[in-house]
Design a protein around this motif. Structure first.
Motif, PDB file in Angstrom:
ATOM      1  N   SER A  71       0.826  -1.209   0.000  1.00  0.00           N
ATOM      2  CA  SER A  71       0.000   0.000   0.000  1.00  0.00           C
ATOM      3  C   SER A  71       0.858   1.257   0.000  1.00  0.00           C
ATOM      4  O   SER A  71       0.441   2.289  -0.516  1.00  0.00           O
ATOM      5  CB  SER A  71      -0.919   0.014   1.217  1.00  0.00           C
ATOM      6  OG  SER A  71      -1.830  -1.058   1.141  1.00  0.00           O
ATOM      7  N   GLY A  72       2.039   1.170   0.547  1.00  0.00           N
ATOM      8  CA  GLY A  72       2.896   2.348   0.659  1.00  0.00           C
ATOM      9  C   GLY A  72       3.827   2.553  -0.520  1.00  0.00           C
ATOM     10  O   GLY A  72       4.564   3.527  -0.569  1.00  0.00           O
ATOM     11  N   ILE A  73       3.806   1.647  -1.474  1.00  0.00           N
ATOM     12  CA  ILE A  73       4.717   1.771  -2.619  1.00  0.00           C
ATOM     13  C   ILE A  73       4.257   2.912  -3.517  1.00  0.00           C
ATOM     14  O   ILE A  73       3.097   3.003  -3.894  1.00  0.00           O
ATOM     15  CB  ILE A  73       4.762   0.454  -3.428  1.00  0.00           C
ATOM     16  CG1 ILE A  73       5.465  -0.627  -2.643  1.00  0.00           C
ATOM     17  CG2 ILE A  73       5.455   0.672  -4.756  1.00  0.00           C
ATOM     18  CD1 ILE A  73       5.511  -1.964  -3.354  1.00  0.00           C
ATOM     19  N   GLN A  74       5.197   3.747  -3.859  1.00  0.00           N
ATOM     20  CA  GLN A  74       4.956   4.806  -4.845  1.00  0.00           C
ATOM     21  C   GLN A  74       5.960   4.576  -5.954  1.00  0.00           C
ATOM     22  O   GLN A  74       7.114   4.963  -5.856  1.00  0.00           O
ATOM     23  CB  GLN A  74       5.123   6.186  -4.228  1.00  0.00           C
ATOM     24  CG  GLN A  74       4.098   6.487  -3.172  1.00  0.00           C
ATOM     25  CD  GLN A  74       4.324   7.848  -2.556  1.00  0.00           C
ATOM     26  OE1 GLN A  74       5.327   8.495  -2.791  1.00  0.00           O
ATOM     27  NE2 GLN A  74       3.376   8.274  -1.747  1.00  0.00           N
ATOM     28  N   SER A  75       5.504   3.944  -7.015  1.00  0.00           N
ATOM     29  CA  SER A  75       6.409   3.545  -8.085  1.00  0.00           C
ATOM     30  C   SER A  75       6.448   4.575  -9.198  1.00  0.00           C
ATOM     31  O   SER A  75       5.405   5.083  -9.610  1.00  0.00           O
ATOM     32  CB  SER A  75       5.965   2.198  -8.646  1.00  0.00           C
ATOM     33  OG  SER A  75       6.768   1.833  -9.728  1.00  0.00           O
ATOM     34  N   PRO A  76       7.639   4.846  -9.701  1.00  0.00           N
ATOM     35  CA  PRO A  76       7.734   5.738 -10.864  1.00  0.00           C
ATOM     36  C   PRO A  76       7.202   5.070 -12.131  1.00  0.00           C
ATOM     37  O   PRO A  76       6.965   5.722 -13.128  1.00  0.00           O
ATOM     38  CB  PRO A  76       9.221   6.033 -10.973  1.00  0.00           C
ATOM     39  CG  PRO A  76       9.892   4.909 -10.283  1.00  0.00           C
ATOM     40  CD  PRO A  76       8.950   4.448  -9.213  1.00  0.00           C
ATOM     41  N   LEU A  77       6.998   3.743 -12.073  1.00  0.00           N
ATOM     42  CA  LEU A  77       6.476   3.039 -13.238  1.00  0.00           C
ATOM     43  C   LEU A  77       5.044   3.445 -13.549  1.00  0.00           C
ATOM     44  O   LEU A  77       4.597   3.351 -14.687  1.00  0.00           O
ATOM     45  CB  LEU A  77       6.542   1.523 -13.018  1.00  0.00           C
ATOM     46  CG  LEU A  77       7.933   0.938 -12.819  1.00  0.00           C
ATOM     47  CD1 LEU A  77       7.839  -0.537 -12.473  1.00  0.00           C
ATOM     48  CD2 LEU A  77       8.782   1.145 -14.050  1.00  0.00           C
ATOM     49  N   PHE A  78       4.316   3.876 -12.535  1.00  0.00           N
ATOM     50  CA  PHE A  78       2.919   4.259 -12.750  1.00  0.00           C
ATOM     51  C   PHE A  78       2.818   5.594 -13.486  1.00  0.00           C
ATOM     52  O   PHE A  78       1.830   5.894 -14.107  1.00  0.00           O
ATOM     53  CB  PHE A  78       2.170   4.350 -11.423  1.00  0.00           C
ATOM     54  CG  PHE A  78       2.065   3.032 -10.702  1.00  0.00           C
ATOM     55  CD1 PHE A  78       1.847   1.847 -11.377  1.00  0.00           C
ATOM     56  CD2 PHE A  78       2.190   2.985  -9.322  1.00  0.00           C
ATOM     57  CE1 PHE A  78       1.754   0.642 -10.712  1.00  0.00           C
ATOM     58  CE2 PHE A  78       2.097   1.780  -8.650  1.00  0.00           C
ATOM     59  CZ  PHE A  78       1.873   0.609  -9.347  1.00  0.00           C
ATOM     60  N   GLY A  79       3.824   6.392 -13.366  1.00  0.00           N
ATOM     61  CA  GLY A  79       3.810   7.689 -14.032  1.00  0.00           C
ATOM     62  C   GLY A  79       3.041   8.716 -13.230  1.00  0.00           C
ATOM     63  O   GLY A  79       2.333   8.410 -12.270  1.00  0.00           O
ATOM     64  N   ALA A  80       3.170   9.958 -13.640  1.00  0.00           N
ATOM     65  CA  ALA A  80       2.520  11.050 -12.915  1.00  0.00           C
ATOM     66  C   ALA A  80       1.018  11.022 -13.115  1.00  0.00           C
ATOM     67  O   ALA A  80       0.259  11.362 -12.219  1.00  0.00           O
ATOM     68  CB  ALA A  80       3.095  12.385 -13.366  1.00  0.00           C
ATOM     69  N   VAL A  81       0.579  10.609 -14.281  1.00  0.00           N
ATOM     70  CA  VAL A  81      -0.851  10.630 -14.576  1.00  0.00           C
ATOM     71  C   VAL A  81      -1.568   9.466 -13.898  1.00  0.00           C
ATOM     72  O   VAL A  81      -2.613   9.629 -13.276  1.00  0.00           O
ATOM     73  CB  VAL A  81      -1.071  10.574 -16.109  1.00  0.00           C
ATOM     74  CG1 VAL A  81      -2.540  10.494 -16.438  1.00  0.00           C
ATOM     75  CG2 VAL A  81      -0.416  11.762 -16.777  1.00  0.00           C
ATOM     76  N   ALA A  82      -0.995   8.282 -14.032  1.00  0.00           N
ATOM     77  CA  ALA A  82      -1.666   7.096 -13.502  1.00  0.00           C
ATOM     78  C   ALA A  82      -1.329   6.836 -12.045  1.00  0.00           C
ATOM     79  O   ALA A  82      -1.883   5.924 -11.460  1.00  0.00           O
ATOM     80  CB  ALA A  82      -1.273   5.877 -14.334  1.00  0.00           C
ATOM     81  N   GLY A  83      -0.441   7.620 -11.439  1.00  0.00           N
ATOM     82  CA  GLY A  83       0.019   7.382 -10.074  1.00  0.00           C
ATOM     83  C   GLY A  83      -1.080   7.228  -9.046  1.00  0.00           C
ATOM     84  O   GLY A  83      -1.209   6.170  -8.427  1.00  0.00           O
ATOM     85  N   PRO A  84      -1.920   8.243  -8.830  1.00  0.00           N
ATOM     86  CA  PRO A  84      -2.959   8.121  -7.797  1.00  0.00           C
ATOM     87  C   PRO A  84      -3.970   7.016  -8.098  1.00  0.00           C
ATOM     88  O   PRO A  84      -4.378   6.291  -7.198  1.00  0.00           O
ATOM     89  CB  PRO A  84      -3.634   9.490  -7.795  1.00  0.00           C
ATOM     90  CG  PRO A  84      -2.653  10.411  -8.428  1.00  0.00           C
ATOM     91  CD  PRO A  84      -1.846   9.595  -9.368  1.00  0.00           C
ATOM     92  N   ALA A  85      -4.334   6.858  -9.347  1.00  0.00           N
ATOM     93  CA  ALA A  85      -5.306   5.820  -9.705  1.00  0.00           C
ATOM     94  C   ALA A  85      -4.701   4.432  -9.503  1.00  0.00           C
ATOM     95  O   ALA A  85      -5.355   3.524  -8.994  1.00  0.00           O
ATOM     96  CB  ALA A  85      -5.750   5.997 -11.157  1.00  0.00           C
TER      97      ALA A  85
END
Length: 168
Positions: A71-85
């Motif tokens: 739950s705490g992972i914030q991956s750069p793979l998600f990108g800025a747009v898809a990050g929160p979703a």
């Protein structure tokens, strides 16, 4: 004819006092044992930390820890747009997994204890087999193979310190 007279009140009180004294001794012994046991448990907790829980409790702790980490992972793979979703989807999947696993753990705690014990037995059997194989590989066999004697005699290799290795 002699008739037995009922015991006097003093005799009855003496018998009751003896029973009370015996009960008090047993209670004192039980109390002393309980105190010693608690003191020993406290000493072990201080020396070794809290005791390990059952396999089910440990599995639940593992699931909670993994869920918190995911739950705490914030991956750069998600990108800025898809990050929160994407983070929301990950949290939702983790919560669904926890919701599916926790009831199974709570309903069947003994199963996990048995699985842990079976795993320990399998590990011990594997370790024993590996150690036996390593002894065969690294140690000399006390039995003499007649083929080794015949081949050494034919070639005249008796003087050398080497050993023939049969790859068959």
């Amino acid at each position: 004819m002699s008739e037995e007279l009922p015991p006097s009140d003093a005799a009855r009180e003496e018998a009751v006092d003896e029973v009370r004294a015996a009960d008090a001794d047993a209670d004192a012994w039980a109390t002393a044992c309980a105190e010693d046991l608690e003191a020993e448990k406290a000493r072990r907790r201080a020396e070794y930390g809290p005791p390990q829980g059952s396999a089910a409790e440990e599995l639940k702790k593992l699931v909670d820890a993994v869920a918190d980490k995911l739950s705490g992972i914030q991956s750069p793979l998600f990108g800025a747009v898809a990050g929160p979703a994407a983070e929301q989807v990950v949290r939702q999947v983790v919560q669904q997994a926890k919701a599916a696993v926790e009831p199974v753990i709570e309903r069947n705690p003994d199963v996990f204890d048995h699985l842990a014990a079976a795993g320990n037995e399998l590990l011990a059997a594997y370790r024993s087999a590996v150690e036996a194989q390593e002894r065969r590989w690294s140690g000399r066999d006390d039995r003499i193979d007649p083929r080794d004697l015949d081949e050494r005699h034919d070639r005249g290799d008796d003087a050398g310190p080497g050993e023939r290795i049969d790859l068959d």
